[in-house]
Write a protein that holds these residues in place. Structure first.
Motif, PDB file in Angstrom:
ATOM      1  N   UNK A 191      -8.651   5.801   3.382  1.00  0.00           N
ATOM      2  CA  UNK A 191      -7.593   6.939   3.572  1.00  0.00           C
ATOM      3  C   UNK A 191      -6.338   6.307   4.370  1.00  0.00           C
ATOM      4  N   UNK A 192      -5.261   6.638   3.753  1.00  0.00           N
ATOM      5  CA  UNK A 192      -4.161   6.370   4.451  1.00  0.00           C
ATOM      6  C   UNK A 192      -3.664   5.041   4.013  1.00  0.00           C
ATOM      7  N   UNK A 193      -2.741   4.194   4.751  1.00  0.00           N
ATOM      8  CA  UNK A 193      -2.080   2.962   4.192  1.00  0.00           C
ATOM      9  C   UNK A 193      -3.133   1.865   4.144  1.00  0.00           C
ATOM     10  N   UNK A 194      -2.933   1.117   2.894  1.00  0.00           N
ATOM     11  CA  UNK A 194      -3.779  -0.115   2.692  1.00  0.00           C
ATOM     12  C   UNK A 194      -2.898  -1.277   2.192  1.00  0.00           C
ATOM     13  N   UNK A 195      -3.133  -2.360   2.702  1.00  0.00           N
ATOM     14  CA  UNK A 195      -2.585  -3.699   2.278  1.00  0.00           C
ATOM     15  C   UNK A 195      -3.550  -4.744   1.798  1.00  0.00           C
ATOM     16  N   UNK A 196      -2.906  -5.468   0.574  1.00  0.00           N
ATOM     17  CA  UNK A 196      -3.737  -6.610   0.314  1.00  0.00           C
ATOM     18  C   UNK A 196      -2.792  -7.792  -0.115  1.00  0.00           C
ATOM     19  N   UNK A 197      -3.078  -8.946  -0.143  1.00  0.00           N
ATOM     20  CA  UNK A 197      -2.113  -9.981  -0.701  1.00  0.00           C
ATOM     21  C   UNK A 197      -2.661 -10.360  -2.000  1.00  0.00           C
ATOM     22  N   UNK A 198      -1.582 -10.448  -3.046  1.00  0.00           N
ATOM     23  CA  UNK A 198      -1.762 -10.889  -4.522  1.00  0.00           C
ATOM     24  C   UNK A 198      -1.243 -12.270  -4.511  1.00  0.00           C
ATOM     25  N   UNK A 199      -2.015 -13.032  -5.068  1.00  0.00           N
ATOM     26  CA  UNK A 199      -1.606 -14.287  -5.094  1.00  0.00           C
ATOM     27  C   UNK A 199      -1.170 -15.011  -6.513  1.00  0.00           C
ATOM     28  N   UNK A 200      -1.194 -13.997  -7.466  1.00  0.00           N
ATOM     29  CA  UNK A 200      -0.873 -14.359  -8.869  1.00  0.00           C
ATOM     30  C   UNK A 200      -1.871 -15.219  -9.437  1.00  0.00           C
TER      31      UNK A 200
END
Length: 89
Positions: free
Chosen positions: A43-52
């Motif tokens: 719940x709230x803010x989430x982040x992830x790295x997308x490498x393509x």
């Protein structure tokens, strides 16, 4: 200095759940690509790295949509949300 690969994806949720990301290629019309990836979301803010990369293979240069659909812990699903991006080589 080495160049960072990929992009940071951030999104916010009102409930915890699992976010499923799919990729659509834009070539006159949307074409869904094979493969997807999931991200456990709080719940709230989430982040992830997308490498393509999708299914272990790099995406070809071009325009794409990143589509996310979230399922909460009960199994209710959100409507799909899209954002566009480009792959440069």
């Amino acid at each position: 200095m080495a160049r960072r690969v990929g992009a940071r994806v951030s999104y916010a949720l009102s409930e915890a759940g699992t976010a499923r990301f799919t990729i659509e290629r834009l070539r006159g019309r949307r074409t869904k690509l094979r493969g997807s990836f999931r991200h456990g979301a709080v719940r709230g803010r989430n982040k992830l790295r997308f490498t393509g990369h999708l299914s272990g293979r790099g995406l070809a240069p071009g325009r794409y949509n990143l589509v996310v659909r979230v399922a909460d812990l009960v199994g209710d699903r959100s409507r799909p949300k899209r954002t566009s991006f480009r792959i440069f080589r």
